[in-house]
Design a protein around this motif. Sequence first.
Motif, PDB file in Angstrom:
ATOM      1  N   ALA A 210       0.850  -1.193   0.000  1.00  0.00           N
ATOM      2  CA  ALA A 210       0.000   0.000   0.000  1.00  0.00           C
ATOM      3  C   ALA A 210       0.881   1.236   0.000  1.00  0.00           C
ATOM      4  O   ALA A 210       1.860   1.311   0.758  1.00  0.00           O
ATOM      5  N   PRO A 211       0.563   2.224  -0.835  1.00  0.00           N
ATOM      6  CA  PRO A 211       1.332   3.477  -0.854  1.00  0.00           C
ATOM      7  C   PRO A 211       1.123   4.266   0.443  1.00  0.00           C
ATOM      8  O   PRO A 211       0.144   4.059   1.166  1.00  0.00           O
ATOM      9  N   THR A 212       2.043   5.197   0.687  1.00  0.00           N
ATOM     10  CA  THR A 212       1.969   6.031   1.886  1.00  0.00           C
ATOM     11  C   THR A 212       2.330   7.470   1.533  1.00  0.00           C
ATOM     12  O   THR A 212       3.461   7.747   1.122  1.00  0.00           O
ATOM     13  N   TRP A 213       1.389   8.373   1.696  1.00  0.00           N
ATOM     14  CA  TRP A 213       1.645   9.805   1.480  1.00  0.00           C
ATOM     15  C   TRP A 213       2.442  10.328   2.669  1.00  0.00           C
ATOM     16  O   TRP A 213       2.075  10.123   3.833  1.00  0.00           O
ATOM     17  N   ALA A 214       3.542  11.002   2.385  1.00  0.00           N
ATOM     18  CA  ALA A 214       4.441  11.464   3.445  1.00  0.00           C
ATOM     19  C   ALA A 214       3.740  12.385   4.440  1.00  0.00           C
ATOM     20  O   ALA A 214       4.038  12.353   5.646  1.00  0.00           O
ATOM     21  N   THR A 215       2.814  13.200   3.982  1.00  0.00           N
ATOM     22  CA  THR A 215       2.109  14.113   4.881  1.00  0.00           C
ATOM     23  C   THR A 215       1.289  13.342   5.915  1.00  0.00           C
ATOM     24  O   THR A 215       1.288  13.658   7.100  1.00  0.00           O
ATOM     25  N   GLY A 216       0.582  12.298   5.466  1.00  0.00           N
ATOM     26  CA  GLY A 216      -0.179  11.476   6.391  1.00  0.00           C
ATOM     27  C   GLY A 216       0.725  10.742   7.367  1.00  0.00           C
ATOM     28  O   GLY A 216       0.402  10.603   8.557  1.00  0.00           O
TER      29      GLY A 216
ATOM     30  N   PHE B 276       4.910  -9.477  -0.996  1.00  0.00           N
ATOM     31  CA  PHE B 276       3.724  -9.018  -0.263  1.00  0.00           C
ATOM     32  C   PHE B 276       4.220  -8.288   0.980  1.00  0.00           C
ATOM     33  O   PHE B 276       4.884  -8.887   1.830  1.00  0.00           O
ATOM     34  N   SER B 277       3.929  -6.992   1.086  1.00  0.00           N
ATOM     35  CA  SER B 277       4.451  -6.237   2.232  1.00  0.00           C
ATOM     36  C   SER B 277       3.396  -5.303   2.829  1.00  0.00           C
ATOM     37  O   SER B 277       3.718  -4.237   3.339  1.00  0.00           O
ATOM     38  N   LEU B 278       2.137  -5.741   2.754  1.00  0.00           N
ATOM     39  CA  LEU B 278       1.067  -4.946   3.345  1.00  0.00           C
ATOM     40  C   LEU B 278       1.262  -4.880   4.858  1.00  0.00           C
ATOM     41  O   LEU B 278       1.554  -5.891   5.505  1.00  0.00           O
ATOM     42  N   LEU B 279       1.129  -3.689   5.435  1.00  0.00           N
ATOM     43  CA  LEU B 279       1.324  -3.481   6.861  1.00  0.00           C
ATOM     44  C   LEU B 279      -0.016  -3.311   7.575  1.00  0.00           C
ATOM     45  O   LEU B 279      -0.875  -2.556   7.113  1.00  0.00           O
ATOM     46  N   ASP B 280      -0.174  -3.996   8.685  1.00  0.00           N
ATOM     47  CA  ASP B 280      -1.374  -3.874   9.506  1.00  0.00           C
ATOM     48  C   ASP B 280      -1.185  -2.677  10.443  1.00  0.00           C
ATOM     49  O   ASP B 280      -0.353  -2.717  11.355  1.00  0.00           O
TER      50      ASP B 280
ATOM     51  N   ASP C 121      -1.131   3.954   4.054  1.00  0.00           N
ATOM     52  CA  ASP C 121      -2.500   4.327   3.738  1.00  0.00           C
ATOM     53  C   ASP C 121      -3.360   3.069   3.602  1.00  0.00           C
ATOM     54  O   ASP C 121      -2.857   1.977   3.335  1.00  0.00           O
ATOM     55  N   ALA C 122      -4.659   3.223   3.760  1.00  0.00           N
ATOM     56  CA  ALA C 122      -5.574   2.085   3.700  1.00  0.00           C
ATOM     57  C   ALA C 122      -5.689   1.563   2.275  1.00  0.00           C
ATOM     58  O   ALA C 122      -5.440   2.274   1.301  1.00  0.00           O
ATOM     59  N   GLY C 123      -6.113   0.311   2.167  1.00  0.00           N
ATOM     60  CA  GLY C 123      -6.280  -0.295   0.862  1.00  0.00           C
ATOM     61  C   GLY C 123      -5.097  -1.176   0.490  1.00  0.00           C
ATOM     62  O   GLY C 123      -4.125  -1.295   1.235  1.00  0.00           O
TER      63      GLY C 123
ATOM     64  N   THR D 228      -2.068   1.305  15.376  1.00  0.00           N
ATOM     65  CA  THR D 228      -1.853   2.749  15.262  1.00  0.00           C
ATOM     66  C   THR D 228      -3.172   3.491  15.210  1.00  0.00           C
ATOM     67  O   THR D 228      -3.381   4.492  15.912  1.00  0.00           O
ATOM     68  N   ARG D 229      -4.073   3.021  14.361  1.00  0.00           N
ATOM     69  CA  ARG D 229      -5.359   3.689  14.204  1.00  0.00           C
ATOM     70  C   ARG D 229      -6.169   3.650  15.493  1.00  0.00           C
ATOM     71  O   ARG D 229      -6.860   4.608  15.835  1.00  0.00           O
ATOM     72  N   GLU D 230      -6.104   2.541  16.208  1.00  0.00           N
ATOM     73  CA  GLU D 230      -6.854   2.427  17.471  1.00  0.00           C
ATOM     74  C   GLU D 230      -6.316   3.410  18.511  1.00  0.00           C
ATOM     75  O   GLU D 230      -7.094   4.045  19.231  1.00  0.00           O
ATOM     76  N   LEU D 231      -4.997   3.542  18.586  1.00  0.00           N
ATOM     77  CA  LEU D 231      -4.418   4.458  19.562  1.00  0.00           C
ATOM     78  C   LEU D 231      -4.772   5.904  19.234  1.00  0.00           C
ATOM     79  O   LEU D 231      -5.148   6.692  20.110  1.00  0.00           O
ATOM     80  N   LEU D 232      -4.664   6.269  17.965  1.00  0.00           N
ATOM     81  CA  LEU D 232      -4.896   7.654  17.559  1.00  0.00           C
ATOM     82  C   LEU D 232      -6.378   7.958  17.326  1.00  0.00           C
ATOM     83  O   LEU D 232      -6.767   9.124  17.282  1.00  0.00           O
ATOM     84  N   ASP D 233      -7.177   6.915  17.125  1.00  0.00           N
ATOM     85  CA  ASP D 233      -8.613   7.071  16.882  1.00  0.00           C
ATOM     86  C   ASP D 233      -8.862   8.059  15.742  1.00  0.00           C
ATOM     87  O   ASP D 233      -9.715   8.941  15.840  1.00  0.00           O
ATOM     88  N   ASP D 234      -8.095   7.888  14.661  1.00  0.00           N
ATOM     89  CA  ASP D 234      -8.179   8.841  13.547  1.00  0.00           C
ATOM     90  C   ASP D 234      -8.710   8.233  12.251  1.00  0.00           C
ATOM     91  O   ASP D 234      -8.730   8.874  11.209  1.00  0.00           O
ATOM     92  N   GLY D 235      -9.126   6.978  12.294  1.00  0.00           N
ATOM     93  CA  GLY D 235      -9.714   6.381  11.104  1.00  0.00           C
ATOM     94  C   GLY D 235      -8.691   6.061  10.029  1.00  0.00           C
ATOM     95  O   GLY D 235      -7.504   6.344  10.158  1.00  0.00           O
ATOM     96  N   TYR D 236      -9.186   5.470   8.957  1.00  0.00           N
ATOM     97  CA  TYR D 236      -8.335   5.073   7.839  1.00  0.00           C
ATOM     98  C   TYR D 236      -8.569   5.998   6.655  1.00  0.00           C
ATOM     99  O   TYR D 236      -9.689   6.416   6.396  1.00  0.00           O
ATOM    100  N   THR D 237      -7.504   6.317   5.918  1.00  0.00           N
ATOM    101  CA  THR D 237      -7.622   7.088   4.680  1.00  0.00           C
ATOM    102  C   THR D 237      -7.077   6.238   3.539  1.00  0.00           C
ATOM    103  O   THR D 237      -5.934   5.769   3.596  1.00  0.00           O
ATOM    104  N   HIS D 238      -7.897   6.025   2.504  1.00  0.00           N
ATOM    105  CA  HIS D 238      -7.488   5.175   1.390  1.00  0.00           C
ATOM    106  C   HIS D 238      -6.346   5.819   0.608  1.00  0.00           C
ATOM    107  O   HIS D 238      -6.289   7.048   0.458  1.00  0.00           O
ATOM    108  N   TRP D 239      -5.458   4.982   0.083  1.00  0.00           N
ATOM    109  CA  TRP D 239      -4.287   5.508  -0.621  1.00  0.00           C
ATOM    110  C   TRP D 239      -4.671   6.332  -1.841  1.00  0.00           C
ATOM    111  O   TRP D 239      -3.970   7.293  -2.189  1.00  0.00           O
ATOM    112  N   ARG D 240      -5.782   6.016  -2.472  1.00  0.00           N
ATOM    113  CA  ARG D 240      -6.127   6.763  -3.683  1.00  0.00           C
ATOM    114  C   ARG D 240      -6.535   8.199  -3.359  1.00  0.00           C
ATOM    115  O   ARG D 240      -6.232   9.118  -4.129  1.00  0.00           O
TER     116      ARG D 240
END
Length: 282
Positions: free
Chosen positions: A175-181, A248-252, A202-204, A256-268
């Motif tokens: 999954a791609p990762t935007w540096a800002t996120g 295959f290098s998808l990261l779970d 990023d999600a997806g 992180t999301r549970e601690l920050l409670d900030d939801g997921y943002t899709h890579w697209r």
Amino acid sequence: MKVLVTGAKGQLGRALVATAPAGAEVHAVGHADCDLTDAPAITALVHEVAPDIVINAAAYTAVDKAEGDEETARAINADAVATLVAAHPGKLVHVSTDFVFDGQSSRAYRPDDSRAPLSAYGRTKAEGEDHLRPADLLLRTAWVYAASGDNFVRTMLRLMAEKSALNVVADQIGAPTWATGLAKTIWGLVGKDASGTYHHSDAGVASWYDFAVAIQEEARAMGLLTEMIPINPITTAEYPTPARRPAFSLLDSSKTRELLDDGYTHWRLNLWHMLREEKALG
């Protein structure tokens, strides 16, 4: 809070500076300010700045070059981490990579999964992780990109404008990762005083081929490209490289999301945000 950020000229370093929270006194340094192969220089810098927190966003990331230059990669990706730990009594936030895994998992990699790097880059990054203390923070990420950086998205934009067709690997999954996120997640974890190992991408799910197709579609719709070209999926075997890459290098990133409670943002969606920035830069 005084924060020393290494790798200030890189994609993540710039994003960390741009997204720093109010109250953070950021001292951002690049290679010109401190050579991370020079242990005494690192120690002197840490003692001079006397930060509360160090965020190590610097790395030797030339994956294929590292196969013939593992000594330099180790000096930056591992030895420099040991020096930072020795010089700084406070928390070290260290950024690592999906390349510490072998790509044989049937599910997204969790922070506590066993590592088995396939490349010199992956080995040296894993060695860097091993220097961290229990109170430090390790954040692994993958496929990082940003506007104005040296990355897959900008390479694809250039090639799509120059070539009549492209071949892109379709059997490496992540999954791609935007540096800002990624930067915002780091600051969020710092704010929570998190320690231990976390993941962020990023999600997806995508292959490099999927990513390339999305880049062309979004860039064309935004006017960054004048026409569409054929993009052909190929196998890793058809595009050999010096370094082996995890298939295959998808990261779970659920921890992180549970601690920050900030939801997921899709890579697209984050790709769209990045391309808007790229367009604004001209």
